[in-house]
Scaffold this motif. Structure first.
Motif, PDB file in Angstrom:
ATOM      1  N   GLY A 222      -0.929  -6.065  -5.228  1.00 47.78           N
ATOM      2  CA  GLY A 222      -0.091  -6.757  -4.262  1.00 47.78           C
ATOM      3  C   GLY A 222      -0.583  -6.580  -2.842  1.00 47.78           C
ATOM      4  N   ALA A 223      -1.086  -5.391  -2.534  1.00 46.28           N
ATOM      5  CA  ALA A 223      -1.620  -5.137  -1.184  1.00 46.28           C
ATOM      6  C   ALA A 223      -2.800  -6.050  -0.890  1.00 46.28           C
ATOM      7  N   VAL A 224      -3.662  -6.245  -1.881  1.00 50.81           N
ATOM      8  CA  VAL A 224      -4.808  -7.135  -1.693  1.00 50.81           C
ATOM      9  C   VAL A 224      -4.332  -8.563  -1.480  1.00 50.81           C
ATOM     10  N   SER A 225      -3.337  -8.993  -2.243  1.00 52.45           N
ATOM     11  CA  SER A 225      -2.816 -10.356  -2.078  1.00 52.45           C
ATOM     12  C   SER A 225      -2.189 -10.528  -0.706  1.00 52.45           C
TER      13      SER A 225
ATOM     14  N   ALA B 294       7.300  -5.131   1.528  1.00 48.91           N
ATOM     15  CA  ALA B 294       6.579  -6.103   0.710  1.00 48.91           C
ATOM     16  C   ALA B 294       7.443  -7.303   0.372  1.00 48.91           C
ATOM     17  N   PHE B 295       8.759  -7.083   0.213  1.00 48.46           N
ATOM     18  CA  PHE B 295       9.638  -8.153  -0.257  1.00 48.46           C
ATOM     19  C   PHE B 295      10.262  -8.976   0.863  1.00 48.46           C
ATOM     20  N   SER B 296      10.916  -8.340   1.803  1.00 48.91           N
ATOM     21  CA  SER B 296      11.711  -9.069   2.793  1.00 48.91           C
ATOM     22  C   SER B 296      10.879 -10.012   3.668  1.00 48.91           C
ATOM     23  N   PRO B 297       9.770  -9.572   4.277  1.00 50.35           N
ATOM     24  CA  PRO B 297       8.976 -10.524   5.064  1.00 50.35           C
ATOM     25  C   PRO B 297       8.408 -11.663   4.216  1.00 50.35           C
ATOM     26  N   THR B 298       8.092 -11.375   2.955  1.00 48.78           N
ATOM     27  CA  THR B 298       7.566 -12.424   2.086  1.00 48.78           C
ATOM     28  C   THR B 298       8.609 -13.502   1.846  1.00 48.78           C
ATOM     29  N   LEU B 299       9.811 -13.098   1.468  1.00 49.26           N
ATOM     30  CA  LEU B 299      10.874 -14.065   1.198  1.00 49.26           C
ATOM     31  C   LEU B 299      11.254 -14.830   2.453  1.00 49.26           C
ATOM     32  N   THR B 300      11.430 -14.135   3.555  1.00 48.37           N
ATOM     33  CA  THR B 300      11.825 -14.793   4.803  1.00 48.37           C
ATOM     34  C   THR B 300      10.763 -15.765   5.272  1.00 48.37           C
ATOM     35  N   GLY B 301       9.493 -15.349   5.211  1.00 48.23           N
ATOM     36  CA  GLY B 301       8.416 -16.234   5.642  1.00 48.23           C
ATOM     37  C   GLY B 301       8.295 -17.474   4.783  1.00 48.23           C
ATOM     38  N   ALA B 302       8.517 -17.328   3.480  1.00 47.38           N
ATOM     39  CA  ALA B 302       8.389 -18.478   2.582  1.00 47.38           C
ATOM     40  C   ALA B 302       9.502 -19.490   2.794  1.00 47.38           C
ATOM     41  N   LEU B 303      10.701 -19.025   3.075  1.00 50.81           N
ATOM     42  CA  LEU B 303      11.852 -19.932   3.170  1.00 50.81           C
ATOM     43  C   LEU B 303      12.162 -20.402   4.578  1.00 50.81           C
TER      44      LEU B 303
ATOM     45  N   VAL C 224       8.782   4.695  -1.613  1.00 55.06           N
ATOM     46  CA  VAL C 224       8.902   3.520  -2.475  1.00 55.06           C
ATOM     47  C   VAL C 224       9.907   2.535  -1.885  1.00 55.06           C
ATOM     48  N   GLY C 225      11.042   3.038  -1.397  1.00 50.02           N
ATOM     49  CA  GLY C 225      12.046   2.158  -0.813  1.00 50.02           C
ATOM     50  C   GLY C 225      11.533   1.415   0.402  1.00 50.02           C
TER      51      GLY C 225
ATOM     52  N   ALA D 207       0.831  -1.207   0.000  1.00 48.64           N
ATOM     53  CA  ALA D 207       0.000   0.000   0.000  1.00 48.64           C
ATOM     54  C   ALA D 207       0.865   1.256   0.000  1.00 48.64           C
ATOM     55  N   LEU D 208       1.938   1.252   0.799  1.00 49.82           N
ATOM     56  CA  LEU D 208       2.833   2.405   0.827  1.00 49.82           C
ATOM     57  C   LEU D 208       3.524   2.597  -0.518  1.00 49.82           C
ATOM     58  N   THR D 209       3.892   1.491  -1.158  1.00 49.86           N
ATOM     59  CA  THR D 209       4.500   1.580  -2.487  1.00 49.86           C
ATOM     60  C   THR D 209       3.539   2.212  -3.480  1.00 49.86           C
ATOM     61  N   ALA D 210       2.271   1.805  -3.436  1.00 51.51           N
ATOM     62  CA  ALA D 210       1.273   2.352  -4.356  1.00 51.51           C
ATOM     63  C   ALA D 210       1.131   3.858  -4.173  1.00 51.51           C
ATOM     64  N   VAL D 211       1.014   4.301  -2.927  1.00 52.06           N
ATOM     65  CA  VAL D 211       0.856   5.735  -2.660  1.00 52.06           C
ATOM     66  C   VAL D 211       2.112   6.495  -3.076  1.00 52.06           C
TER      67      VAL D 211
END
Length: 458
Positions: A448-451, A372-381, A365-366, A335-339
């Protein structure tokens, strides 16, 4: 060991984007066409993405340390060849080889992290991996701008490739001392390489990416649409072949049990979305500030520093934030990235330099992309079984590269199409084209925010 691995990862991530700001200089020096320059940028990512999973599988069979060093040697040699290239065709070929070297060395980074670290130490190592990966992508623009503008010894664009050579040689010497020298226990149960699957996937990715990269330059001829249609067919054939191979007890290129692992499927979508936005934002912004606003390579590169700095800081610290926030980080990041993407588009809308509002958008954006990226990757692996580490790391690393490639192709094409429809390149026409692109980036981040609201299946 982790320092050696992450430095190699940083080089590989850097080289995805370091060529962007050097492209105008390369074009004038080598008399390269626009299509040639697009292939110079995209060729690296094509072989990188296609061969990543095979690189991960080779690590299981031969030894992760050995394959990492072999890939590092190939990457370093190809970097030297790129820096010495005398024509655009040579440069394109060497970029393809450079991507192949990266595909051999990078999957071993995640695999060695998975097999070496446990518990909180693994989570911290994965956080550092996430930070280095995305900061390398953003820093590529900064480093590229600095090196091109420095024009060291009159070499122009060549240092953007040659800078890898001393670093690569140093890592090769040090890596021989600190990386596992031989095969681990996983070698006994290593699976076949699935060469038919590799050929099908490589053909499908190539047929998808080449028209996306070159379609705009060639005014979308018939072959580009036929290529895209054939890519869809080949992807379907690839999926069918992989399913049949798994049912027969074979070793498919992408193990189905990894795709069925809790959280992996959702992570694939999220990572694809965040890396597409990341790459598309950086690429379209480069086109606008250099082409429309006339920034030098140095000024254009330094424009991305706020995004890179905050991305790295957030990626390294988000695990220390309150536990109650953790579940909301991914949707909040999107959501922050979108705004923030919309803010950057609005800041540029009048054809000016954006003012102070622009840097607020850059920082947003940063932060958003990092969350959006780091928690997703860490949680998946974090919960992937050690025996599945190679397949999971190869799959997600492939998704990262495909996301970047699709982002450059899709949002770059949107920017160029809009610019062409507006007529001559001027600051205000470029600003309008970028604004359209910024809204598209914001919309993608919103999806992505919805997902991110979908809870990971436990």
């Amino acid at each position: 060991m982790l320092a050696v691995l992450l430095t190699a990862l940083f080089m590989a991530a850097l080289d995805v984007f370091i060529v962007n700001v050097a492209a105008p200089t390369i074009g004038s020096d080598l008399h390269a066409s626009g299509a040639d320059l697009q292939l110079v940028v995209a060729g690296y990512a094509i072989t990188y993405s296609v061969l990543l999973i095979t690189g991960a599988r080779l690590g299981d069979r031969v030894g992760h340390g050995r394959v990492h060093l072999a890939g590092l040697a190939l990457f370093t040699a190809a970097s030297l060849a790129c820096g010495l290239a005398q024509g655009s065709t040579e440069l394109i070929v060497f970029r393809l080889v450079q991507g192949a070297g990266a595909a051999l060395m990078i999957p071993q980074v995640l695999s060695l992290i998975q097999r070496t670290f446990t518990g909180e130490a693994r989570a911290r190592a994965l956080g550092a991996y996430s930070a280095v990966l995305a900061v390398g992508a953003a820093a590529g623009q900064v480093v590229g701008g600095v090196l091109v503008s420095a024009d060291l010894f009159g070499t122009g664009w060549r240092p953007v490739f040659l800078v890898n050579v001393p670093v690569g040689v140093f890592l090769l010497v040090l890596g021989r001392r600190v990386l596992p020298p031989g095969r681990g226990a996983e070698a006994e149960r290593a699976r076949d390489l699935d060469l038919p699957g590799l050929v099908l996937l490589g053909a499908a990715v190539s047929l998808l990416t080449v028209p996306l990269v070159l379609g705009q330059e060639e005014d979308w001829p018939l072959w580009s649409w036929l290529s895209l249609a054939t890519a869809v067919v080949l992807f379907a054939v690839f999926c069918g072949y992989e399913s049949r191979l798994a049912r027969r007890g074979g070793a498919p290129l992408i193990a189905l049990r990894v795709l069925r692992h809790p959280g992996i499927g959702l992570a694939v979508f999220r990572i694809l979305a965040v890396m597409s936005v990341n790459a598309g934002f950086l690429f379209a912004l480069t086109l606008h500030v250099q082409g429309g606003l006339g920034y030098s390579a140095l000024r254009a590169g330094l424009s991305f520093a706020p995004t890179a700095v905050v991305f790295g800081a957030v990626s390294l610290t988000w695990r220390k934030w309150p536990a109650a926030w953790q579940r909301a980080l991914t949707p909040a990041g999107f959501a922050l990235t979108a705004v923030s993407a919309a803010v950057v588009g609005l800041a540029f809308r009048d054809g000016g330099d954006g003012g102070a509002l622009l840097y607020v958008g850059y920082a947003g954006v940063g932060v958003g992309l990092a969350l959006a990226f780091s928690p997703t990757l860490t949680g998946a692996l974090a919960t992937v079984r050690p025996e599945d580490a190679a397949d999971a790391s190869g799959l997600l690393a492939t998704v990262v590269q495909l996301g970047q490639l699709i982002g450059v192709a899709a949002f770059g094409t949107l920017f160029l199409n809009r610019l062409e429809s507006l007529g001559a390149l001027r600051a205000y026409t470029s600003a309008e084209a970028f604004s359209v692109c910024a809204w598209a980036l914001a919309g993608t981040a919103a999806v992505g925010a919805v997902s991110g609201l979908v809870l990971r299946r436990r």
